[in-house]
Design a protein around this motif. Sequence first.
Motif, short mmCIF file in Angstrom:
data_model
loop_
_atom_site.label_atom_id
_atom_site.label_comp_id
_atom_site.label_asym_id
_atom_site.label_seq_id
_atom_site.Cartn_x
_atom_site.Cartn_y
_atom_site.Cartn_z
N GLU A 239 0.88 -1.20 -0.04
CA GLU A 239 0.08 -0.01 0.02
C GLU A 239 0.87 1.08 0.02
OE1 GLU A 239 -3.74 2.01 2.59
OE2 GLU A 239 -2.55 0.31 3.38
N MET A 240 2.09 1.34 0.75
CA MET A 240 2.89 2.47 0.72
C MET A 240 3.44 2.53 -0.79
SD MET A 240 4.53 1.25 4.44
CE MET A 240 5.57 2.64 4.72
N LEU A 241 3.78 1.73 -1.21
CA LEU A 241 4.42 1.80 -2.66
C LEU A 241 3.27 2.26 -3.73
CD1 LEU A 241 6.66 1.18 -4.58
CD2 LEU A 241 5.84 -1.17 -4.72
N ALA A 242 2.21 1.66 -3.39
CA ALA A 242 1.03 2.09 -4.54
C ALA A 242 1.11 3.77 -4.26
CB ALA A 242 -0.03 1.40 -4.27
N LEU A 243 1.06 4.12 -2.89
CA LEU A 243 0.61 5.62 -2.78
C LEU A 243 1.87 6.37 -3.30
CD1 LEU A 243 -0.81 5.40 1.03
CD2 LEU A 243 -1.94 6.33 -1.05
N LEU A 244 3.24 5.89 -3.12
CA LEU A 244 4.17 6.64 -3.88
C LEU A 244 4.04 6.80 -5.26
CD1 LEU A 244 7.44 5.79 -1.81
CD2 LEU A 244 6.34 8.08 -1.84
N ARG A 245 3.75 5.62 -5.87
CA ARG A 245 3.85 5.57 -7.33
C ARG A 245 2.73 6.66 -7.97
NH1 ARG A 245 4.17 -0.73 -8.08
NH2 ARG A 245 6.39 -0.94 -8.62
N THR A 246 1.82 7.10 -6.96
CA THR A 246 0.90 8.05 -7.76
C THR A 246 1.52 9.42 -7.69
OG1 THR A 246 -0.12 8.87 -5.37
CG2 THR A 246 -1.03 6.89 -6.22
N LYS A 247 2.69 9.53 -7.36
CA LYS A 247 3.47 10.67 -7.42
C LYS A 247 2.77 12.18 -6.63
CE LYS A 247 5.96 8.78 -10.55
NZ LYS A 247 7.49 8.50 -10.24
N ALA A 248 1.82 11.57 -5.77
CA ALA A 248 1.21 12.60 -4.90
C ALA A 248 1.93 12.78 -3.57
CB ALA A 248 -0.08 12.36 -4.66
N TYR A 249 2.89 11.83 -3.30
CA TYR A 249 3.74 12.12 -2.20
C TYR A 249 5.05 11.69 -2.42
CZ TYR A 249 -0.89 11.56 -0.18
OH TYR A 249 -2.43 11.83 -0.01
N ASP A 250 5.95 12.09 -1.50
CA ASP A 250 7.36 11.78 -1.36
C ASP A 250 7.78 10.78 -0.60
OD1 ASP A 250 8.35 13.91 -3.49
OD2 ASP A 250 7.34 15.29 -1.92
N CYS A 251 6.96 10.76 0.54
CA CYS A 251 7.10 9.57 1.63
C CYS A 251 5.91 9.22 2.24
CB CYS A 251 8.04 10.59 2.83
SG CYS A 251 8.21 9.43 4.40
N ILE A 252 5.92 7.96 2.53
CA ILE A 252 4.73 7.33 3.26
C ILE A 252 5.13 6.88 4.48
CG2 ILE A 252 2.84 5.69 3.13
CD1 ILE A 252 2.81 7.59 0.94
#
Length: 318
Positions: free
Chosen positions: A109-122
């Motif tokens: 889930e952390m990787l999926a969120l980073l891949r959205t490019k909306a975040y730099d860190c989860i």
Amino acid sequence: MNTEWISIVVPCFNEEQALPLFYSELEAVRKKLINADIEYIFVNDGSKDRTLKVIKEFASQNPIRVRYLSFSRNFGKEAALAAGLQHAKGDYVAVMDADLQDPPELLPEMLALLRTKAYDCIGTCRITRKGEPPIRSFFAKRFYQLMNRISDTEFVDGARDYRLMTRQMVDAVLSVSEVNRFSKGIFSWVGFETYYLPYENKERVAGKSSWSFWNLFKYSLDAIVNFSEIPLTIASFVGLLSFILAIFFLGVIIIRTLIFDDPTAGWPSLVTIILAIGGLQLFCLGIVGKYLGKTYLETKKRPLYILKETDQDQKEKN
């Protein structure tokens, strides 16, 4: 889509019992990742048990994915984190503890969120402290409240070191070259968009924590000194206030003596005042000394850690 690599930095100090369980859990998660693979970077922080031997067994079984760094002695978790980040080569870098208090199942889930490019860190944040001693939970909450009042850097209550970062953010963290490190503060200080995943607190799966209440207390003092100058302001304020009070009471004594013909108090009151003022002075000197001590250590330019051996040394021997 090309396979992206995740470097997982794992500081280890006397974790021989937890490591096999941790490695097994991560391997199960690795197989569920889509277009991603894992590079393990175990950092042996001067362990006294079989931690290094267990890590070497992982490396011999999986030399492509498992790397390790072993210190010449115990340099502390902050040094281990810095060493792991410096040697990480992945597109993304995660920091995790070996005791499984950091849930590996959150990684996809952390990787999926980073891949959205909306975040730099989860990051991850505990929403409860179930299983933790009440006194420790109480002081932890007070610490975060205090830090957010006296520091310009944001400290999230319940935040763990467990996080997944982009390469850009990791490079920014590594650019902070100070020896006296407090990673939670550094992760926040460098900025970048961070999202915190909430999760229920988990207890250690094996072994015993090396973080005693006293160690945590000293660690919190380091955080305060590293990210706030308020204690120095307090020391100055206390000194000024004690001086004003001294002048005030001196005036009271003079008035009582000259106008009311009231003799001055004897030695008990004098001793009390001396002890009070002396205590305040020592308190303020202690605050200033803490900052000077940190400055002194920084000027020494000693290395943050010393490596005794790495997986690369073993490969060259073979």
